[in-house]
Write a protein that holds these residues in place. Structure first.
Motif, PDB file in Angstrom:
ATOM      1  N   THR A   1       0.900  -7.125   9.420  1.00 25.05           N
ATOM      2  CA  THR A   1       0.396  -8.553   9.262  1.00 25.05           C
ATOM      3  C   THR A   1      -0.953  -8.214   8.632  1.00 25.05           C
ATOM      4  O   THR A   1      -0.980  -8.902   7.536  1.00 25.05           O
ATOM      5  N   LYS A   2      -1.683  -7.175   8.957  1.00 24.68           N
ATOM      6  CA  LYS A   2      -2.908  -7.052   8.223  1.00 24.68           C
ATOM      7  C   LYS A   2      -2.714  -6.673   7.069  1.00 24.68           C
ATOM      8  O   LYS A   2      -3.571  -6.996   6.126  1.00 24.68           O
TER       9      LYS A   2
ATOM     10  N   HIS B   1      -1.953  -9.452   4.897  1.00 26.79           N
ATOM     11  CA  HIS B   1      -3.068 -10.408   4.527  1.00 26.79           C
ATOM     12  C   HIS B   1      -4.127  -9.888   3.482  1.00 26.79           C
ATOM     13  O   HIS B   1      -4.672 -10.452   2.720  1.00 26.79           O
TER      14      HIS B   1
END
Length: 119
Positions: A68-69, A72
């Motif tokens: 997820t990071k 992003h």
């Protein structure tokens, strides 16, 4: 080597311009984005393998957070590229009437994209 002159030369140049793909803000960094996305793809496959192997749920969640990071980071890079290329490009529109409309459109696109990232 001689270059063609006359009406056919203008048509050839115009065709070459029309056939070239649009340049986006990320185009210069396209290879880096693709490398990052392939790395993320590998991480996702690793997560699937962890689930198949019944690994500890917290370890899986840790990997999901890492993916997820990473996504992003890619997203923020693309937003930055959009603002730096597309919004700035709209601001350089020579026609003042079209310029304001183009800027508004590109800024709205960026704001909408940021909104989707924050959901």
């Amino acid at each position: 080597m001689s270059t063609p002159e006359g009406p056919t030369a203008a048509v050839s140049e115009k065709s070459a311009i029309e056939e070239s793909p649009p340049q986006h803000g990320y185009t210069a960094d396209k290879d880096a984005y693709l490398r990052r996305l392939r790395r993320i793809e590998g991480q996702v496959r690793g997560i699937a393998r962890m689930v198949e192997e019944d690994k500890y749920c917290i370890d899986i969640l840790t990997q999901v957070a890492a993916v997820t990071k990473a996504l992003h980071a890619v997203s923020l890079g693309l937003v930055e590229e959009h603002i730096g290329h597309c919004v700035i490009g709209a601001a350089s529109e020579p026609d003042p009437g079209l310029r304001a409309e183009a800027i508004d459109l590109k800024v709205k696109e960026a704001a909408d994209a940021i909104g989707r990232l924050l959901r």
